[in-house]
Design an enzyme around this catalytic site. Sequence first.
Site, PDB file in Angstrom:
ATOM      1  N   HIS A 306      31.726  -6.162  87.148  1.00  0.00           N
ATOM      2  CA  HIS A 306      32.914  -6.920  87.530  1.00  0.00           C
ATOM      3  C   HIS A 306      33.245  -6.619  88.986  1.00  0.00           C
ATOM      4  O   HIS A 306      33.059  -5.494  89.433  1.00  0.00           O
ATOM      5  CB  HIS A 306      34.109  -6.515  86.644  1.00  0.00           C
ATOM      6  CG  HIS A 306      35.206  -7.520  86.655  1.00  0.00           C
ATOM      7  ND1 HIS A 306      36.160  -7.556  87.619  1.00  0.00           N
ATOM      8  CD2 HIS A 306      35.469  -8.549  85.811  1.00  0.00           C
ATOM      9  CE1 HIS A 306      36.977  -8.560  87.383  1.00  0.00           C
ATOM     10  NE2 HIS A 306      36.588  -9.181  86.287  1.00  0.00           N
ATOM     11  N   ASP A 363      33.730 -10.540  78.652  1.00  0.00           N
ATOM     12  CA  ASP A 363      32.814 -11.508  78.054  1.00  0.00           C
ATOM     13  C   ASP A 363      31.748 -10.889  77.164  1.00  0.00           C
ATOM     14  O   ASP A 363      31.042 -11.593  76.460  1.00  0.00           O
ATOM     15  CB  ASP A 363      32.097 -12.303  79.163  1.00  0.00           C
ATOM     16  CG  ASP A 363      33.075 -13.176  79.907  1.00  0.00           C
ATOM     17  OD1 ASP A 363      33.948 -13.744  79.251  1.00  0.00           O
ATOM     18  OD2 ASP A 363      32.953 -13.275  81.135  1.00  0.00           O
TER      19      ASP A 363
HETATM   20  N1  ACO Z   1      23.292  -6.441  85.668  1.00  0.00           N
HETATM   21  C1  ACO Z   1      22.504  -5.772  86.548  1.00  0.00           C
HETATM   22  N2  ACO Z   1      22.881  -5.448  87.817  1.00  0.00           N
HETATM   23  C2  ACO Z   1      24.109  -5.824  88.199  1.00  0.00           C
HETATM   24  C3  ACO Z   1      24.982  -6.511  87.344  1.00  0.00           C
HETATM   25  C4  ACO Z   1      24.538  -6.823  86.029  1.00  0.00           C
HETATM   26  N3  ACO Z   1      25.307  -7.484  85.178  1.00  0.00           N
HETATM   27  N4  ACO Z   1      26.142  -6.770  87.981  1.00  0.00           N
HETATM   28  C5  ACO Z   1      26.003  -6.250  89.210  1.00  0.00           C
HETATM   29  N5  ACO Z   1      24.778  -5.683  89.350  1.00  0.00           N
HETATM   30  C6  ACO Z   1      24.265  -4.959  90.525  1.00  0.00           C
HETATM   31  C7  ACO Z   1      23.872  -5.947  91.616  1.00  0.00           C
HETATM   32  O1  ACO Z   1      22.509  -6.293  91.536  1.00  0.00           O
HETATM   33  C8  ACO Z   1      24.216  -5.166  92.863  1.00  0.00           C
HETATM   34  O2  ACO Z   1      23.154  -4.283  93.101  1.00  0.00           O
HETATM   35  P1  ACO Z   1      22.776  -3.872  94.637  1.00  0.00           P
HETATM   36  O3  ACO Z   1      23.989  -3.168  95.178  1.00  0.00           O
HETATM   37  O4  ACO Z   1      21.584  -2.977  94.482  1.00  0.00           O
HETATM   38  O5  ACO Z   1      22.479  -5.151  95.364  1.00  0.00           O
HETATM   39  C9  ACO Z   1      25.436  -4.341  92.481  1.00  0.00           C
HETATM   40  O6  ACO Z   1      25.360  -4.210  91.045  1.00  0.00           O
HETATM   41  C10 ACO Z   1      26.752  -5.006  92.842  1.00  0.00           C
HETATM   42  O7  ACO Z   1      26.745  -6.325  92.313  1.00  0.00           O
HETATM   43  P2  ACO Z   1      27.352  -7.579  93.087  1.00  0.00           P
HETATM   44  O8  ACO Z   1      26.770  -8.826  92.521  1.00  0.00           O
HETATM   45  O9  ACO Z   1      27.256  -7.366  94.563  1.00  0.00           O
HETATM   46  O10 ACO Z   1      28.873  -7.436  92.663  1.00  0.00           O
HETATM   47  P3  ACO Z   1      29.941  -8.573  92.648  1.00  0.00           P
HETATM   48  O11 ACO Z   1      31.252  -7.897  92.651  1.00  0.00           O
HETATM   49  O12 ACO Z   1      29.672  -9.567  93.720  1.00  0.00           O
HETATM   50  O13 ACO Z   1      29.662  -9.309  91.255  1.00  0.00           O
HETATM   51  C11 ACO Z   1      29.723  -9.987  89.002  1.00  0.00           C
HETATM   52  C12 ACO Z   1      30.392  -9.152  90.099  1.00  0.00           C
HETATM   53  C13 ACO Z   1      29.468 -11.428  89.492  1.00  0.00           C
HETATM   54  C14 ACO Z   1      30.654 -10.083  87.797  1.00  0.00           C
HETATM   55  C15 ACO Z   1      28.382  -9.321  88.608  1.00  0.00           C
HETATM   56  O14 ACO Z   1      28.631  -8.027  88.094  1.00  0.00           O
HETATM   57  C16 ACO Z   1      27.593 -10.144  87.585  1.00  0.00           C
HETATM   58  O15 ACO Z   1      26.853 -11.056  87.968  1.00  0.00           O
HETATM   59  N6  ACO Z   1      27.743  -9.827  86.247  1.00  0.00           N
HETATM   60  C17 ACO Z   1      27.119 -10.606  85.218  1.00  0.00           C
HETATM   61  C18 ACO Z   1      27.900 -11.884  84.953  1.00  0.00           C
HETATM   62  C19 ACO Z   1      29.213 -11.618  84.257  1.00  0.00           C
HETATM   63  O16 ACO Z   1      29.288 -10.895  83.268  1.00  0.00           O
HETATM   64  N7  ACO Z   1      30.278 -12.254  84.751  1.00  0.00           N
HETATM   65  C20 ACO Z   1      31.600 -12.180  84.138  1.00  0.00           C
HETATM   66  C21 ACO Z   1      32.564 -11.568  85.061  1.00  0.00           C
HETATM   67  S1  ACO Z   1      34.113 -11.331  84.267  1.00  0.00           S
HETATM   68  C22 ACO Z   1      34.806 -12.846  84.242  1.00  0.00           C
HETATM   69  O17 ACO Z   1      34.607 -13.724  85.005  1.00  0.00           O
HETATM   70  C23 ACO Z   1      35.717 -13.058  83.128  1.00  0.00           C
END
Ligand code: ACO
Length: 428
Positions: A306, A363
């Site tokens: 998140h 979720d």
């Molecule tokens: N699985 C594996 N790796 C992940 C995940 C995941 N679910 N989420 C983040 N990471 C990693 C990224 O690859 C990144 O790695 P890096 O630093 O080596 O590049 C690091 O963690 C940070 O992730 P970002 O994408 O930069 O973080 P951001 O804050 O932009 O994204 C998000 C947050 C979009 C929710 C992300 O965690 C994600 O895509 N999760 C899966 C989708 C999801 O569950 N979304 C629901 C969100 S809650 C909602 O809307 C109700």
Amino acid sequence: MTETTAKITLGDKSVESPILSGTVGPDVVDIRKFYGQTGAFTYDPGFTSTASCESKLTYIDGDEGVLLHRGYPIGELAEHSSFMEVAYLLLNGELPSADELTRFDNTITRHTMVHEQLATFYRGFRRDAHPMAILCGVVGALSAFYHDSTDINDPHQRMIASHRLIAKMPTIAAMAYKYSVGQPFVYPRNDLGYTHNFLRMTFGVPAEEYQVDPAVVRALDRIFILHADHEQNASTSTVRLAGSSGANPFACIAAGIACLWGPAHGGANEAALNMLREIGRPERIPEYIARAKDKDDPFRLMGFGHRVYKNYDPRATVMQKTVREVFAALQVNDPMFDVALQLEEMALNDDYFIEKKLFPNVDFYSGVILSAIGFPTTMFTVLFALARTVGWVAQWNEMISDPAQKIGRPRQLYTGPVQRSYVPVEKR
Ligand code: ACO
């Protein structure tokens, strides 16, 4: 708000920017005059360090896993409150008295019907249309039906539009489902509560009386509470941005729905259950954990991570408990829940997820519950939109009433070609 200043130096120029403090949470540096003073913009794609507005609705401490609506912890609201009460709280700022709640409930109930012509609108969609596509279109179209509540400068019209949106969303969502399965639309009934009514409009048929376990109604009502608002997330910011131009509320909420649909946001609940089904068996979890960690694989654990929570999402805690209640009430046991529990345990003990502070979000478990209740995965994000409508309209109202409100218009760091002369096609 108290005020001190931050000194920012750019080359030989130094400016003092006020630091504003809220009631709780990080201070913010007020850079509204920054461009005028320095000729430079700030750069923050994804708004990771930017507060876009002042708000009194919802507070999140992502490090501690805290979520408060008007000061009340989400766990307490989920335990003791109803969705209607939380809707009143978000819209009006205080929990309602018994009388206020009855009146509010009554107002919402009496707005649940939609204009009959809206039913013909549905028939323009393909039967296999995604219900979110239908929701975007139909909610946007409401502005063509309810002309008497589109004057955003009239607080009374704003409130009527807000009530209409909260009230009609379950009817519109249920109709989207009914259309996809080829069953007749079911009209709302005024003797039923908000969530019970929605379940009946979704799963009831005219041929027989609809029966539902009260535990299921309570569970779905709680899921709605958990999704009611979440501060300045992508869809809420979209609603605010759309609304900042003076667009009517129905159009703004349709914009929010469009944004929510994406798999990185509200679409994640659908994606999370699809992922659990794809994993299928606990033995396959390590393979998927390895894929999530692989930089060359775009796969991510859906329902994990998140932007704000760097701790357990407090909504996921309630959600996990609710799974057990729904399973007990319906006497089902979906093996996907075991896959989810084991996946969570394995991820939370894995260095990659520990270092990046990736925890289950709201979720992760919601899909398992919604599927047990009988919703197809395509409806999951629709349910999210239904509940979040409360937050969207509350945030939209707050924005319009804010004297500091102006059209949202970000700037950019331009990296394209500098000015050049047009080349006629025969010379290219
Ligand atoms: N699985 C594996 N790796 C992940 C995940 C995941 N679910 N989420 C983040 N990471 C990693 C990224 O690859 C990144 O790695 P890096 O630093 O080596 O590049 C690091 O963690 C940070 O992730 P970002 O994408 O930069 O973080 P951001 O804050 O932009 O994204 C998000 C947050 C979009 C929710 C992300 O965690 C994600 O895509 N999760 C899966 C989708 C999801 O569950 N979304 C629901 C969100 S809650 C909602 O809307 C109700």
